[in-house]
Design an enzyme around this catalytic site. Sequence first.
Site, PDB file in Angstrom:
ATOM      1  N   CYS A 138      59.046  38.841  36.549  1.00 35.89           N
ATOM      2  CA  CYS A 138      58.819  39.182  35.146  1.00 35.89           C
ATOM      3  C   CYS A 138      57.766  40.274  35.033  1.00 35.89           C
ATOM      4  O   CYS A 138      57.937  41.260  34.301  1.00 35.89           O
ATOM      5  CB  CYS A 138      58.387  37.934  34.368  1.00 35.89           C
ATOM      6  SG  CYS A 138      58.282  38.184  32.582  1.00 35.89           S
ATOM      7  N   CYS A 139      56.656  40.126  35.771  1.00 39.67           N
ATOM      8  CA  CYS A 139      55.611  41.145  35.761  1.00 39.67           C
ATOM      9  C   CYS A 139      56.145  42.489  36.251  1.00 39.67           C
ATOM     10  O   CYS A 139      55.768  43.553  35.734  1.00 39.67           O
ATOM     11  CB  CYS A 139      54.437  40.710  36.639  1.00 39.67           C
ATOM     12  SG  CYS A 139      53.391  39.420  35.928  1.00 39.67           S
ATOM     13  N   CYS A 221      49.898  39.200  28.661  1.00 40.82           N
ATOM     14  CA  CYS A 221      50.986  38.754  27.794  1.00 40.82           C
ATOM     15  C   CYS A 221      50.606  37.413  27.158  1.00 40.82           C
ATOM     16  O   CYS A 221      49.912  36.597  27.769  1.00 40.82           O
ATOM     17  CB  CYS A 221      52.272  38.603  28.587  1.00 40.82           C
ATOM     18  SG  CYS A 221      52.961  40.179  29.158  1.00 40.82           S
ATOM     19  N   CYS A 224      51.182  34.031  29.035  1.00 40.76           N
ATOM     20  CA  CYS A 224      50.500  33.901  30.318  1.00 40.76           C
ATOM     21  C   CYS A 224      48.983  33.995  30.190  1.00 40.76           C
ATOM     22  O   CYS A 224      48.285  34.181  31.188  1.00 40.76           O
ATOM     23  CB  CYS A 224      51.001  34.968  31.282  1.00 40.76           C
ATOM     24  SG  CYS A 224      52.769  34.866  31.626  1.00 40.76           S
ATOM     25  N   CYS A 249      49.266  40.866  38.826  1.00 45.12           N
ATOM     26  CA  CYS A 249      50.607  41.114  38.275  1.00 45.12           C
ATOM     27  C   CYS A 249      51.401  42.107  39.093  1.00 45.12           C
ATOM     28  O   CYS A 249      52.591  42.280  38.865  1.00 45.12           O
ATOM     29  CB  CYS A 249      50.493  41.611  36.828  1.00 45.12           C
ATOM     30  SG  CYS A 249      49.561  43.151  36.680  1.00 45.12           S
TER      31      CYS A 249
END
Length: 256
Positions: A138-139, A221, A224, A249
């Site tokens: 995702c990162c 985000c 997170c 990240c």
Amino acid sequence: MSGAVSMLRPAAKNPAIHPALTEPLVETVSTKTDAALDLLRAAVAEFGAAGEITFANSFGAEDMVLTDLILREKLAIEIFSLDTGRLPAETYTLMGEVEQHYGTRLKVFFPKSDAVETYVRTHGINAFYESVEMRKACCHMRKVEPLQRALAGKKAWITGLRAAQSATRTGLPTREFDQGNGLLKFNPLSDWSETEVWAYIRMHEVPHNALHDQFYPSIGCAPCTRPIAVGEDVRAGRWWWEDPALKECGLHLKKG
């Protein structure tokens, strides 16, 4: 991820962002500000003429210090930001405040929509909680790939990293070769403490993210990032369900 994720935010004001501006602290910040400016000016002298230097602004406290230095001193350093699509509302509010305060327009990079759609359809909207691999994926699509586009054609970039922020950043030099991105990286605030960062913000009335007032020292985000308790490490609220030694990240990882 074990346990529920609380979205409650403490009502109390955060004393860490309101340091007493004592004479020794003001003097130390002034000295370190001069050193940071010297480094930024040297970087501009080396890479600014051809527009080959840029600054990644994530709108955290450290990055707001550098934003203020660059724009107030009118340094020839491009400023860009990454909009992951899942930033807190407070970060978007700050973006607007920065544009108004400094009379500028932000250069913003976004993740590729097809990559996000594929990830969500395949793994689920919050799959990053399920494993380190899913979180890093995702990162990568929301941060790393847009960063690579932002750095394309550049020879150097500026960051707001500090050595004291986490176990992954100890011994951070002010100038280093970024092997992951293949260019030089300057870290003008490497030796700054959190108190010194906030002293600068107070001394120069720099805009900051409202979440800092609610015990969010490090903001990424929204899903997170959480507030921390008094005495916790400043990065404890980022990916709090993971091993601290792994909590990056991918923007600042070193090869090997």
